[in-house]
Design a protein around this motif. Structure first.
Motif, short mmCIF file in Angstrom:
data_model
loop_
_atom_site.label_atom_id
_atom_site.label_comp_id
_atom_site.label_asym_id
_atom_site.label_seq_id
_atom_site.Cartn_x
_atom_site.Cartn_y
_atom_site.Cartn_z
N THR A 43 0.65 -1.09 0.12
CA THR A 43 0.06 0.53 -0.17
C THR A 43 0.56 1.40 -0.34
O THR A 43 0.14 2.38 -0.56
CB THR A 43 -0.93 0.12 0.80
OG1 THR A 43 -0.62 0.06 1.96
CG2 THR A 43 -1.61 -1.14 1.47
N ASP A 70 2.05 2.78 2.32
CA ASP A 70 1.36 3.43 4.04
C ASP A 70 2.35 3.39 4.41
O ASP A 70 2.65 2.45 5.32
CB ASP A 70 -0.28 2.62 4.58
CG ASP A 70 -0.60 3.71 5.27
OD1 ASP A 70 0.19 4.25 6.11
OD2 ASP A 70 -1.75 3.73 5.91
N ARG A 123 1.83 5.97 7.13
CA ARG A 123 1.54 5.94 8.64
C ARG A 123 1.68 5.44 9.27
O ARG A 123 2.52 4.32 9.45
CB ARG A 123 0.53 5.89 8.57
CG ARG A 123 -1.22 6.16 7.93
CD ARG A 123 -2.31 6.42 8.26
NE ARG A 123 -3.41 7.05 6.96
CZ ARG A 123 -3.26 6.76 6.28
NH1 ARG A 123 -3.13 5.89 4.99
NH2 ARG A 123 -4.39 7.80 5.70
#
Length: 497
Positions: free
Chosen positions: A414, A416, A418
């Protein structure tokens, strides 16, 4: 606002208070208790960041257990989270490499189940008094390794209770087994079954809803309940550590209030990750809940295809607490995916029982966006343990390694960026043989306490007291039965007339 509970399968408007649901455990129709309406929270995470674990737990639990007085809840919490934990933070959050590890293994049985099963007996005995219960409560539990010991540690010698635990004879680690069969307490009973966890769990749920057995119990002044995460008194205390972990990241200056984070959760029966889902519904800024599985990857396929199919090969792995093909708590999520439709939920659960599978509708599939799922092989699990140890001088158990490896899959798939919190569910000393094999890269010909000593020599981390105590512990439970005769075993234990 009062939080009342209903069944995931019942169409009638019959509801129960939280204390009544804690006592009953499972609904009479075979469903699971869920809040009629999800409670509303208005968390100030900057304020929560200044609070102890006990204080955060109160802020969470008061939303779900509304018929307990503040004094009763505080008493339950204070009794549950004290000196029996070897870290005053109870559930510390530590950074090792890119991810953060939420350590849930500082309790008396060195597994995450302690965070819920230290408080459940207090919630249950308080509930018994509130509801003028005169019968003795029989806690009936199936375990894949950790629940059994944690439940018995919580309920041992608790007045007006008995606890009967069934575990798969060849499906737990040597240390898990030793912890269970040496359990003290005049009210504790441990029985091995010639079968796997799914068979034990299925039979326990069947017995919990057997009307003839219930009548026989009532005639002898007993009533059933459960310590599995099907019981709300076990499930909702787990929500607290997600909220606490987020607040601790703020306290440590790792994130700002409102920043989104991800949690990667080693998942078998779906209770632990479901608690994270509830934490998100309460307003905790969680972007994704990463559902991490081992080779028993029924949940991975469910989230990626929309079909839950238990008709597959069952594997015994080095992460035995996840060796599960029937994830009981998934029913609660499915209930929400149907739009809280008990008829649709009951139909899907009936399909699972009769055919071994069910498929979500396209509308339901679109609602699982809070989750991302992956799985790892035994080899990948071992490599994750080895990598974390060699790169960061941090030792993780096989279940935490599954979550670590799948978190890496998620990040690569992904992109991502975070912050990722790995839910670390057990001490490496609970699975010493597997951890030794992973770190050294060589076969290990010892297990149990001998493997514990070798692992200690290697990693130089103190051996937990619960493991040290096994050296002098005597075996108190050696009973073995078949899944088909579990009911007879219970009747014999309780001396039912």
């Amino acid at each position: 606002m009062e939080t009342l509970y209903r069944s995931t399968r019942e169409t009638a408007s019959h509801t129960m208070t939280s204390s009544q649901a804690v006592l009953q455990g499972l609904t009479p129709d075979g469903g699971l208790f869920v809040p009629v309406e999800l409670p509303r929270a208005d968390f100030d995470f900057d304020q929560l960041a200044t609070m102890s674990y006990q204080e955060v737990a109160y802020e969470v639990l008061k939303l779900f257990f509304t018929d307990y007085t503040p004094a009763e809840l505080h008493a339950c919490i204070d009794a549950a989270y004290g000196d029996q934990f070897d870290d005053p933070a109870i559930a510390p959050v530590k950074k090792h490499g890119e991810p953060y590890y939420l350590e849930l293994f500082h309790g008396p049985t060195i597994a995450f189940k302690d965070l819920a099963l230290q408080i459940l007996p207090h919630l249950m005995t308080t509930a018994a008094k509130k509801n003028q219960l005169t019968s003795e409560v029989v806690i009936l539990t199936a375990t894949s390794g950790d629940t059994g010991k944690a439940a018995m540690a919580g309920f041992a010698d608790v007045p007006q209770t008995k606890i009967i635990v069934f575990y798969p004879k060849d499906g737990v680690s040597a240390i898990q087994k030793q912890q269970m069969i040496t359990q003290a307490g005049a009210n504790t009973y441990v029985v091995a079954i010639n079968g796997n966890f799914d068979e034990a769990q299925t039979k326990v749920k069947e017995l919990l809803n057997d009307p003839d057995l219930h009548a026989q119990l009532a005639a002898n002044q007993f009533q059933f309940s459960s310590a599995n995460s099907i019981n709300i008194g076990r499930l909702f205390p787990q929500v607290a550590y997600y909220v606490y972990a987020y607040a601790q990241l703020i306290k440590q200056g790792q994130i700002h209030n409102g920043d989104e984070v991800n949690f990667s959760v080693p998942t078998g029966n779906f209770g632990d990750i479901l608690a994270g889902y509830y934490a998100k519904q309460l307003g905790t800024p969680i972007q994704k809940l990463v559902c991490a599985s081992n080779r028993n990857n029924v949940l991975t396929d469910f989230f990626n295809t929309g079909t839950y199919n238990k008709n597959r090969e069952f594997f015994l792995t080095s992460s035995p607490s996840m060796d599960i093909l029937v994830s009981s708590n998934l029913e609660r999520l499915v209930f929400y995916l149907t739009g809280s439709d008990p008829v649709a939920t009951a139909k899907l659960m009936s399909d699972l029982k009769s055919t071994g599978h069910y498929t979500l509708t396209p509308t339901m599939r679109a609602m699982v966006k809070d989750f991302w799922a992956g799985f790892v092989t035994e080899n990948q699990d071992q490599k994750a343990i080895q990598h974390v140890y060699k790169a960061h001088h941090y030792t993780i158990d096989p279940h935490t390694a599954v979550a670590t490896a799948v978190a890496t899959q998620y990040r690569e798939a992904t992109k991502d960026k975070r912050p990722m919190v790995i839910v670390s569910t057990a001490s490496p000393y609970k699975f010493p043989q597997a951890v030794l094999r992973a770190i050294t890269g060589h076969p290990v010909d010892v297990d149990g306490l001998a493997a514990v000593d070798q692992l200690h020599d290697l990693i130089q981390t103190p051996i937990p007291a619960t493991v040290e105590n096994l050296r002098q512990a005597t075996v108190k439970h050696d009973q073995v039965t078949d899944p088909a005769t579990m009911g007879t075993t219970i009747k014999t234990i309780l001396k039912l007339r």
